[in-house]
Design an enzyme around this catalytic site. Structure first.
Site, PDB file in Angstrom:
ATOM      1  CB  THR B  99      -6.265 -38.358  -3.205  1.00  0.00           C
ATOM      2  OG1 THR B  99      -6.840 -37.799  -2.029  1.00  0.00           O
ATOM      3  CG2 THR B  99      -4.752 -38.409  -3.064  1.00  0.00           C
ATOM      4  CG  ASP B 224     -20.504 -32.491  -5.650  1.00  0.00           C
ATOM      5  OD1 ASP B 224     -19.294 -32.748  -5.507  1.00  0.00           O
ATOM      6  OD2 ASP B 224     -20.921 -31.405  -6.107  1.00  0.00           O
ATOM      7  CE  LYS B 228     -18.774 -29.094  -5.193  1.00  0.00           C
ATOM      8  NZ  LYS B 228     -19.388 -29.233  -6.525  1.00  0.00           N
TER       9      LYS B 228
END
Lengths: 343, 343
Positions: B99, B224, B228
C-alpha cells in the site's frame, strides 16, 4: 546444531584469519544466532591439534606463531597427522578448508572437501583450486550428501560477490558478470598509472607492502582472475567449465606505462578484467573508462552483475587481506547455522 | 510450505510489479526451490479478488488495467472488501504489503502488517511508512509470533542494500552507513549539474520521464531518504529510532545551479546523502567528490557500509522502478521459502 564442531585444515594466513575472527565474534554468534561453535581440530602441513571439547583458538594461534605448527599445542598436538586422518577420526559438522590453492589438480584441498562431504560435513572454503578444476563434481557431491558447500571467500577477498548473487538476487537471472578481481594486479596497474613507473618497480612496491606474493606469476598472467571467473561462471551462470577449458586468458605482463598514458588520453585506464556471460568467458587487460563503476583502484575489487529484473548491480570492496577474506568464511558459517535453526 | 499461499494488499505500481515478476519467474521458483506459490487474494483500494485455489495473475493485471480495480475479476472479484477482512477470512502463509507510504502513522499498511503477523503470516513489504514510524513494534511482533518480516524493497529500489547487510555481512559489525538513496533527487541534481538548469526545470523533466511523482515534496525535502535511513539504522545499527526522532533532515530545495558549479571547482558535486552511525542520523545535501564511490548519477542509488572486518563495502544499482523493486520482494519471498525448506 546448537554446538557445531569445526575442523580447520590449512592454518596459513586465511585459516588463521578465520580462527581470529571466530574467536573475536564468538559471543556475538552465541547471542545472535543461538549456536556455540567450537573448533575441535586444526591441521597444518606438519601435524594437528585435536580436542573434541574444543581448542583454545588464542593458544593455537600463539603456538602456530612461535612453533610454526599447531602440532606442538600442549596436550593436544601431534606431529605428522594428516587432514584425511583427522576427517576420518574426529567428529565434526563443518570443515573449514584453507589449504593453498593448486590449480593443476586442486589437491590436497579437493580430497579434503570431497571426503568431508562424503561423511556428511558442510564445507566452507577459501581455496580456489578445487572449485576451478572440479566445480561440478563438488557441487554434485554436496547435493548427493545433502550438505552445504560454501565458497564466498574464494572470490573478491572481503567483497561478498557470490553471496550477494545467491542471497540477494534470487529470482533474477544473471545475464553477465564483469569485474576487477585480482587485488595484486590492480595495485600494480594503479601504481604504474599514478607514478609512471615500470611494472617491475610496481611489483617491487607491492612486495614491500605485503600485497603481492613472492612469486606473483599467477596474479600477473591472469590465472588467479581466471580461476575466480570459472567459479563465478559455474556458480552463477550455470556454466559447466573448468580452468582448463579457458583459452582466453591474458595477463598484465606486457602492459607498459606508455599504454596507460595512451589510455588516459581517452578518459580510460587499463584494468585486468574478467568477463563471463552465456557464451563468453575471458580474462584480459581492458580499457576501462574512469567513470565505469568497476574502475576501482589499488587493492579494491569490483563486480558488475547484469540481471534481467534488477538490471545492473555493482558491488565493491577490499579484494585482499586475511581478516577481510575470513569475514566471508564467518558469514558462510553463520548462513549454515541460520539454515539449520531457521533464525 | 511447498504450496505457499500469498495475499497481496496494495495493487499499485509495486504490487503489480510483484505480480508480474512472480508470474514471470513461477517456473524457475518451482524448479529451483521446490515450491509452487499461488496468490489467493489481491486487495486494492476498491475491493478484492479472492480464490483459495489461486488467482490467474495475468488476468488480475488485465482487469486492474481495464477496470481500475481487481474487484471486477470475473467470478472471484468483490467490491468494498478491505484488507483486514481478507486477512481475517483468507488462509495464507505470506502477506505481500504494497500500500502507499504514509509517514504520519504508517496506516493502513501498519495495521495490515501487524494483523498478518499476529495471525502467523510472514510479511514482505515495500512500504516505508510502517517501518519508519514503528520499526521496533513490528520487529518485536515478528519475533513474538515467530514469523519473518522482510523489507529489503523499502530501501534502494532494485539495489539490495538490506539483504546484502543481513545475508552477506553477518559477523561483521556495521559501523556506519552512508548513501545516496533517493532516485528522484539524484536525477534532478544530475540534470541541474549537466544541463545547468534550475531545479524547477529539472523537476519538470523528471515528471515528463515518469521518474518523479506528481507531488515530489517528500523526495525534495529529504523525507523519503530520512525514512530509509531510519529503517537502515534500526535494521542494521540496532538503533531504536522513528522518523519523528530525526531532527536533522534537510532537502535539496535550496540547491542552485551556482552551488553545483562551485562544487565542481572543488572536484565535487552535491548529492542528497543519508548518514548513520552509532550517534549520528542525518540527511542533507553534501559535497561529494566525483571519485567517491557513492557518487552515482541519475536514478542510481549507492550505499557504503563501513564494517569492522570487511572494511568498506559499496553496493550500487537502480534506485527506482516497479520491476526492480519487486525483484527484491521476490528475493525476500525466496529467502522465506529457503528458510522453510533448508534449500
Amino acid at each position: 546444531m546448537t554446538k557445531p564442531r569445526i575442523i580447520i585444515i590449512g592454518f596459513g594466513n586465511v585459516g588463521r584469519g578465520f580462527a581470529k575472527v571466530l574467536n573475536m565474534k564468538y559471543n556475538l554468534i552465541v547471542e545472535k544466532f543461538g549456536v556455540s561453535p567450537r573448533v575441535v581440530a586444526i591441521v597444518d602441513s606438519r601435524g594437528a591439534a585435536i580436542n573434541p571439547r574444543g581448542l583454545d583458538l588464542e593458544k593455537a594461534l600463539y603456538i602456530k606463531k612461535s612453533e610454526k605448527t599447531v602440532a606442538f599445542y600442549p596436550g593436544y598436538g601431534k606431529l605428522s597427522v594428516t587432514g584425511l586422518e583427522v576427517l576420518d577420526k574426529v567428529d565434526a559438522e563443518i570443515l573449514v578448508e584453507a589449504t593453498p590453492t593448486n590449480i593443476v589438480d586442486g589437491e590436497p584441498g579437493l580430497s579434503f572437501m570431497l571426503e568431508a562431504m562424503r561423511t556428511g560435513r558442510h564445507v566452507i572454503t577459501a581455496n580456489k583450486g578445487p572449485l576451478a578444476v572440479a566445480f561440478y563434481k563438488l557441487s554434485e557431491e554436496s547435493k548427493k550428501h545433502d550438505v552445504q558447500l560454501k565458497f564466498d571467500a574464494t572470490v573478491g577477498g572481503g567483497t561478498p560477490v557470490i553471496s550477494l548473487a545467491k542471497h540477494c538476487l534470487s529470482g533474477n537471472q544473471i545475464v553477465s558478470i564483469r569485474g576487477v578481481l585480482n587485488a595484486t594486479t590492480n595495485f600494480i596497474l594503479t601504481k604504474m598509472s599514478e607514478n609512471h613507473c615500470s611494472i617491475e618497480e610496481a611489483v617491487k612496491e607491492a612486495k614491500e607492502k605485503g600485497i603481492c606474493e613472492m612469486d606473483p606469476t599467477y596474479d600477473l598472467n591472469g590465472t588467479d582472475t581466471a580461476c575466480k571467473m570459472v567459479i563465478l561462471a559455474n556458480a552463477l551462470l550455470e556454466r559447466r567449465v573448468t580452468y582448463k577449458d579457458l583459452p582466453e586468458v591474458d595477463g598484465i605482463e606486457k602492459i607498459t606505462v606508455e599504454d596507460l598514458k595512451e589510455a588516459r588520453k581517452k578518459g580510460c585506464t587499463i584494468k585486468l578484467v574478467g568477463l563471463a556471460d552465456e557464451k563468453r568467458l575471458l580474462v584480459e587487460p581492458m580499457l576501462v573508462p574512469f567513470n565505469d563503476k568497476i574502475c576501482v583502484d589499488n587493492t579494491l575489487n569490483a563486480v558488475e552483475f547484469k540481471t534481467d529484473l534488477a538490471k545492473e548491480i555493482v558491488i565493491m570492496g577490499h579484494g585482499a587481506g586475511p581478516i577481510e577474506t575470513a569475514s566471508k568464511m564467518l558469514n558462510d558459517m553463520i548462513e549454515i547455522f541460520k539454515s539449520q535453526t531457521n533464525r
